[in-house]
Design an enzyme around this catalytic site. Structure first.
Site, PDB file in Angstrom:
ATOM      1  N   HIS A  59       0.837  -1.525  -0.116  1.00 24.07           N
ATOM      2  CA  HIS A  59      -0.148   0.203  -0.367  1.00 24.07           C
ATOM      3  C   HIS A  59       0.982   1.342  -0.303  1.00 24.07           C
ATOM      4  CE1 HIS A  59      -4.165   1.858   1.756  1.00 24.07           C
ATOM      5  NE2 HIS A  59      -3.491   2.329   0.182  1.00 24.07           N
ATOM      6  N   HIS A  61       1.565   4.909  -2.138  1.00 27.62           N
ATOM      7  CA  HIS A  61       0.698   6.080  -2.808  1.00 27.62           C
ATOM      8  C   HIS A  61       1.915   6.786  -3.515  1.00 27.62           C
ATOM      9  CE1 HIS A  61      -3.312   5.594  -1.844  1.00 27.62           C
ATOM     10  NE2 HIS A  61      -2.791   5.539  -0.244  1.00 27.62           N
ATOM     11  N   LEU A  62       2.275   6.611  -5.026  1.00 27.07           N
ATOM     12  CA  LEU A  62       3.645   6.910  -5.693  1.00 27.07           C
ATOM     13  C   LEU A  62       3.328   8.887  -6.604  1.00 27.07           C
ATOM     14  CD1 LEU A  62       5.391   4.126  -7.228  1.00 27.07           C
ATOM     15  CD2 LEU A  62       6.385   5.943  -4.812  1.00 27.07           C
ATOM     16  N   ARG A  63       1.925   8.579  -6.939  1.00 27.84           N
ATOM     17  CA  ARG A  63       0.904  10.085  -6.769  1.00 27.84           C
ATOM     18  C   ARG A  63       1.430  10.873  -8.665  1.00 27.84           C
ATOM     19  NH1 ARG A  63      -2.317   9.943  -2.731  1.00 27.84           N
ATOM     20  NH2 ARG A  63      -1.636  10.908  -1.261  1.00 27.84           N
ATOM     21  N   ASN A  93      -4.883   5.651  -7.223  1.00 28.53           N
ATOM     22  CA  ASN A  93      -5.594   7.307  -6.893  1.00 28.53           C
ATOM     23  C   ASN A  93      -4.351   8.574  -7.698  1.00 28.53           C
ATOM     24  OD1 ASN A  93      -3.828   7.244  -4.872  1.00 28.53           O
ATOM     25  ND2 ASN A  93      -5.265   7.954  -3.253  1.00 28.53           N
ATOM     26  N   HIS A 231      -6.418  -1.141   5.660  1.00 32.61           N
ATOM     27  CA  HIS A 231      -5.675  -0.248   6.552  1.00 32.61           C
ATOM     28  C   HIS A 231      -6.935  -0.026   7.649  1.00 32.61           C
ATOM     29  CE1 HIS A 231      -7.913   2.536   4.492  1.00 32.61           C
ATOM     30  NE2 HIS A 231      -7.262   2.766   3.762  1.00 32.61           N
ATOM     31  N   ASP A 304       1.209   2.854   3.518  1.00 34.88           N
ATOM     32  CA  ASP A 304      -0.283   3.592   2.773  1.00 34.88           C
ATOM     33  C   ASP A 304       0.236   4.613   2.930  1.00 34.88           C
ATOM     34  OD1 ASP A 304      -2.617   4.708   2.316  1.00 34.88           O
ATOM     35  OD2 ASP A 304      -3.777   5.213   4.153  1.00 34.88           O
ATOM     36  N   HIS A 308       2.480  14.325   1.290  1.00 36.92           N
ATOM     37  CA  HIS A 308       2.068  15.496   0.323  1.00 36.92           C
ATOM     38  C   HIS A 308       2.266  17.019   0.683  1.00 36.92           C
ATOM     39  CE1 HIS A 308      -2.424  14.005   0.633  1.00 36.92           C
ATOM     40  NE2 HIS A 308      -2.370  13.157   0.931  1.00 36.92           N
TER      41      HIS A 308
HETATM   42  O1  DOR Z   1      -4.749   8.732   4.980  1.00 38.10           O
HETATM   43  C1  DOR Z   1      -4.593   8.450   3.911  1.00 38.10           C
HETATM   44  N1  DOR Z   1      -4.116   9.139   2.628  1.00 38.10           N
HETATM   45  N2  DOR Z   1      -6.083   7.330   3.234  1.00 38.10           N
HETATM   46  C2  DOR Z   1      -6.283   7.432   2.703  1.00 38.10           C
HETATM   47  O2  DOR Z   1      -7.022   6.197   2.214  1.00 38.10           O
HETATM   48  C3  DOR Z   1      -5.910   8.054   1.140  1.00 38.10           C
HETATM   49  C4  DOR Z   1      -4.348   8.588   1.412  1.00 38.10           C
HETATM   50  C5  DOR Z   1      -3.986   9.609   0.104  1.00 38.10           C
HETATM   51  O3  DOR Z   1      -4.311   8.792  -0.853  1.00 38.10           O
HETATM   52  O4  DOR Z   1      -3.466  10.644   0.658  1.00 38.10           O
HETATM   53 ZN    ZN Z   2      -7.479   4.321   2.340  1.00 41.91          ZN
END
Ligand code: DOR
Ligand code: ZN
Length: 430
Positions: A59, A61-63, A93, A231, A304, A308
């Site tokens: 899990h 997120h590479l953005r 996402n 999560h 996860d 940001h």
């Molecule tokens: O805290 C989170 N950030 N939970 C998620 O389910 C998505 C993730 C995000 O993409 O920033």
């Molecule tokens: Zn999530």
């Protein structure tokens, strides 16, 4: 490729959960030999260090594409290598979301170009992650996608989830579930309870997660499909999954390092870096999650990793995006709070970061054994360091752990026999 020996480390057998001292010889990308007094062209001194199969994170997120100011595939992959991960799963996402074959191929190609670690694209469940129509499961499967999720969003429609479970089963894919009933969570920030009241923060009740966990366990049971709950954050979610498993329903689940080590009271300083989805929960939940992890009810740890940008997080807490940049602090935080405090043994923790995710996603069991791919993580369990987000390889400096002193550090990451990270430095790509 030259041969190398990892000398004198404590080898972690993550299958039997035992530790033994040995040298490991690596040749042609594979583990060639395990024994004593081995020699090779290159030596890495592992005295006092744990030598584990490479960590796997389901899990991340590479953005990229779409949010390159938060993270790119390159910066995220470097962060993963520095965090000890040899294989990561990139969440869909992005913008556009990874809902088709071409998008999945793009991510894989961009990552492969770097020649550092293994990156697997994850597809979305619905077209555009809008929760209306199923994404092109066949195309995603052709691109080698093994998991689909609308993570970040729940699948609000039960009938769409039912369809996703049926199709994913037909294509041999796994549905990974972000469990949140938005009509209950309603942009909440803090676990509902004493602290949400004390701090005057919008509540995110546990039931928003638990109702969807139970709904989707029921749907997976009815369709005899596999479901992976992402999560999990509450005691009752763990109990629901335990019940599902005892009934033979093919449910697995993951927990994050933050939900295992941090609690809801911390958000009292209104630092937006504590804001995460699902939110940090109560001490009782954290204790139950630790026990469930130890008992095997929770199959694996996943970070996860949700990077940001500073400008995204430096806003009022109500509008700040949720998420913690977690790849580079996971090992340190888990060793500091769990292993070094005697909550879990290092071999069990590492099993939940290797064997656990591998079995969920259907990979060969990761083991330090002759003939196996040389994907290896070397951890110094006694090394002390301070979390300095400015030094992260990730563009996401959004961690609530800034300034914290940790004990336990990734020393080196080896993927396909190649040292990709060593002692604070990323090694050049292939
Ligand atoms: O805290 C989170 N950030 N939970 C998620 O389910 C998505 C993730 C995000 O993409 O920033
Ligand atoms: Zn999530």
């Amino acid at each position: 490729m030259n041969s190398k020996v990892l000398k004198g480390g404590k080898v972690v057998d993550v299958v039997s959960e035992k530790i033994f001292e040995a040298d490991i010889k690596i040749e042609d990308g594979k583990i060639a030999e395990i024994g004593q007094n081995l020699t090779a062209e290159e030596t890495i001194d592992c005295k006092g260090m744990l030598v584990s199969p490479g960590l796997i994170d389901l899990h991340v997120h590479l953005r990229e594409p779409g949010f390159e100011h938060k993270e790119t595939i390159e910066t995220g992959v470097r962060a993963a290598a520095a965090g000890g991960f040899t294989r990561i799963y990139a969440m869909p996402n992005t913008e556009p979301p990874c809902d088709n074959e071409a998008s999945a191929i793009y991510i894989r190609q961009q990552a492969d170009r770097l020649g550092l670690i293994r990156v697997e694209p994850v597809g979305s469940i619905s077209q555009g992650r809008k929760g209306e129509f199923l994404a092109e499961m066949g195309g995603l499967a052709r691109a080698g996608v093994k998991m689909v999720t609308d993570d970040g969003n729940p699948v609000s429609s039960a009938s769409l989830m039912l369809l996703a479970l049926k199709y994913s089963k037909a294509f041999g894919m796994l549905v990974a579930d972000h469990c949140e009933d938005k009509s209950i969570s309603a942009n909440g920030i803090c676990n509902e309870g004493y602290f949400s009241t004390l701090y005057g923060l919008q509540a995110w009740p546990k039931s928003a997660e638990e109702t969807i966990v139970s709904r989707d366990i029921i749907l997976a049971g009815e369709t005899d499909s596999r479901i992976h709950i992402m999560h999990i954050s509450t005691k009752f979610s763990a109990q629901l999954i335990a019940q599902a498993k005892s009934m033979g329903i093919k449910a697995t689940c993951e927990v994050t390092p933050h939900h295992l080590t941090l609690t809801d009271e911390l958000i009292g300083d209104y630092n937006t870096n504590w804001k995460v989805n699902p939110p940090l929960r109560s001490k009782e939940d954290v204790e139950a999650l630790r026990k469930a992890l130890s008992d095997g009810i929770i199959d694996c740890i996943a970070t996860d990793h949700a990077p940001h940008a500073r400008e995204d997080k430096e806003v009022e807490i109500n509008i700040a995006p949720p998420g913690i940049s977690g790849l580079e602090t996971a090992v340190g935080q888990l060793f500091t709070e769990l292993v070094n405090k005697g909550v879990i043994t290092p071999e069990k923790l590492l099993s939940r970061m290797t064997v656990g995710p591998a079995s969920i996603i259907g990979l060969e069991t990761p083991e330090i054994k002759a003939g196996k791919p040389a994907d290896i993580t070397i951890i110094d369990p006694n090394s002390k360091w301070t979390v300095e987000p400015k030094k992260f390889f990730s563009l996401g400096h959004n961690t609530p752990l800034a300034g914290k002193i940790m004990t336990g550090k990734v020393h080196a990451t080896i993927c396909c026999g190649k040292v990709v990270y060593l002692d604070g430095q990323i090694q050049k790509g292939m």
